[in-house]
Enzyme design. Structure first.
Site, mmCIF file in Angstrom:
data_model
loop_
_atom_site.group_PDB
_atom_site.id
_atom_site.type_symbol
_atom_site.label_atom_id
_atom_site.label_comp_id
_atom_site.label_asym_id
_atom_site.label_seq_id
_atom_site.Cartn_x
_atom_site.Cartn_y
_atom_site.Cartn_z
ATOM 1 N N ALA A 238 0.842 -1.192 0.000
ATOM 2 C CA ALA A 238 0.000 0.000 0.000
ATOM 3 C C ALA A 238 0.877 1.241 0.000
ATOM 4 O O ALA A 238 2.062 1.195 0.333
ATOM 5 C CB ALA A 238 -0.914 -0.002 1.221
ATOM 6 N N CYS A 239 0.272 2.353 -0.374
ATOM 7 C CA CYS A 239 0.951 3.643 -0.400
ATOM 8 C C CYS A 239 1.608 3.910 0.948
ATOM 9 O O CYS A 239 1.005 3.632 1.982
ATOM 10 C CB CYS A 239 -0.083 4.731 -0.719
ATOM 11 S SG CYS A 239 0.625 6.378 -0.834
ATOM 12 N N PRO A 240 2.836 4.357 0.973
ATOM 13 C CA PRO A 240 3.692 4.859 -0.101
ATOM 14 C C PRO A 240 4.711 3.842 -0.603
ATOM 15 O O PRO A 240 5.630 4.211 -1.322
ATOM 16 C CB PRO A 240 4.413 6.019 0.584
ATOM 17 C CG PRO A 240 4.660 5.490 1.976
ATOM 18 C CD PRO A 240 3.399 4.693 2.294
ATOM 19 N N ASP B 279 -2.195 -1.825 -5.644
ATOM 20 C CA ASP B 279 -2.770 -0.629 -5.011
ATOM 21 C C ASP B 279 -3.323 0.287 -6.102
ATOM 22 O O ASP B 279 -2.563 0.788 -6.932
ATOM 23 C CB ASP B 279 -1.696 0.083 -4.189
ATOM 24 C CG ASP B 279 -2.186 1.365 -3.532
ATOM 25 O OD1 ASP B 279 -3.401 1.643 -3.567
ATOM 26 O OD2 ASP B 279 -1.341 2.100 -2.980
#
Length: 189
Positions: free
Chosen positions: A15-17, A42
Site C-alpha cells: 500500500a501507499c507509499p 494498489d
C-alpha cells in the site's frame, strides 16, 4: 506488441507509499533511458507513480491493467534535454504534421518500444535507436525520412547515423513526441 522493459519491480500487495519507495530505490540502479515495469495492486499507485515520475524528471509511459495487477511503465531520465544537437536538417512538429501522410514520407520513431507502444504517430515505424544499425535497410532510401524521438536528441543521433550510411533527405524532428499535438495511436487502440 510486447512491451520490452529492462527490469521488473514486484510491488504487488503493498500500500501507499511503498510502491513509490521501492520504485525510487530501484530507479537508482537503472541506466538513463532504461524502462522499469512496476507491478502493483494498489489502485492509488497509478496516480502516485505518474505524479512521482513527473516531479522527479522521469518519464511516466503509462499503465496496463491485467486483472487486479497494474503494470506501470517508467523510463529513467537522462541528460537528453541538455545534449547538443548536431544534425543540420531539422524540422518542427508542425512541419512534420503537414507532410506525415505523404506517400514519399517515412517517419521513423527511434524511442524505446515501450514508449512507442503507449503513444506514437500513426504513420510511424518503430526502430529503436539501439537497433537502427542492424535495421537501417528497412528504411526506403528513395523517400524523405523524418526521425522522431521524445525530445529530438535520440532522433538527432539517428539522423546522423542514417546520413553516415548514405541516406539523403533525412530530417530530425524537434521537439518530438514530448510536445506532439497531432494525432497519436497507442497499444490499446
Amino acid at each position: 506488441m510486447e512491451i520490452k522493459t529492462d527490469l521488473m519491480l514486484d510491488a504487488k500487495g503493498l500500500a501507499c507509499p511503498m510502491p513509490i519507495v521501492k520504485t525510487k530505490k530501484t530507479m537508482k540502479d537503472l541506466e538513463a533511458g532504461q524502462v522499469l515495469e512496476i507491478q502493483a495492486t494498489d489502485q492509488g499507485s497509478k496516480a502516485d507513480l505518474a505524479a512521482w515520475a513527473k516531479s522527479s524528471g522521469h518519464q511516466y509511459l503509462g499503465t496496463i491493467e491485467e486483472g487486479d495487477v497494474l503494470k506501470h511503465y517508467v523510463r529513467k531520465s537522462s541528460d537528453e534535454e541538455s545534449q547538443e544537437k548536431q544534425h543540420p536538417n531539422v524540422v518542427s512538429n508542425d512541419d512534420l504534421e503537414q507532410v506525415r501522410s505523404n506517400e514519399d514520407t517515412i517517419i521513423v520513431d527511434v524511442r524505446e518500444a515501450a514508449e512507442y507502444a503507449f503513444e506514437h504517430i500513426p504513420e510511424a515505424t518503430s526502430i529503436p535507436l539501439g537497433e537502427l544499425g542492424d535495421r537501417a535497410e528497412e528504411i526506403d532510401r528513395n523517400k524523405t525520412i523524418y526521425v522522431v524521438c521524445r525530445t529530438g536528441n535520440r532522433s538527432d543521433m539517428a539522423a546522423q547515423q542514417l546520413t553516415e550510411k548514405g541516406y539523403e533527405n533525412v530530417y530530425n524532428v524537434v521537439p518530438g513526441m514530448s510536445e506532439w499535438s497531432g494525432e497519436t495511436k497507442s497499444l490499446n487502440q
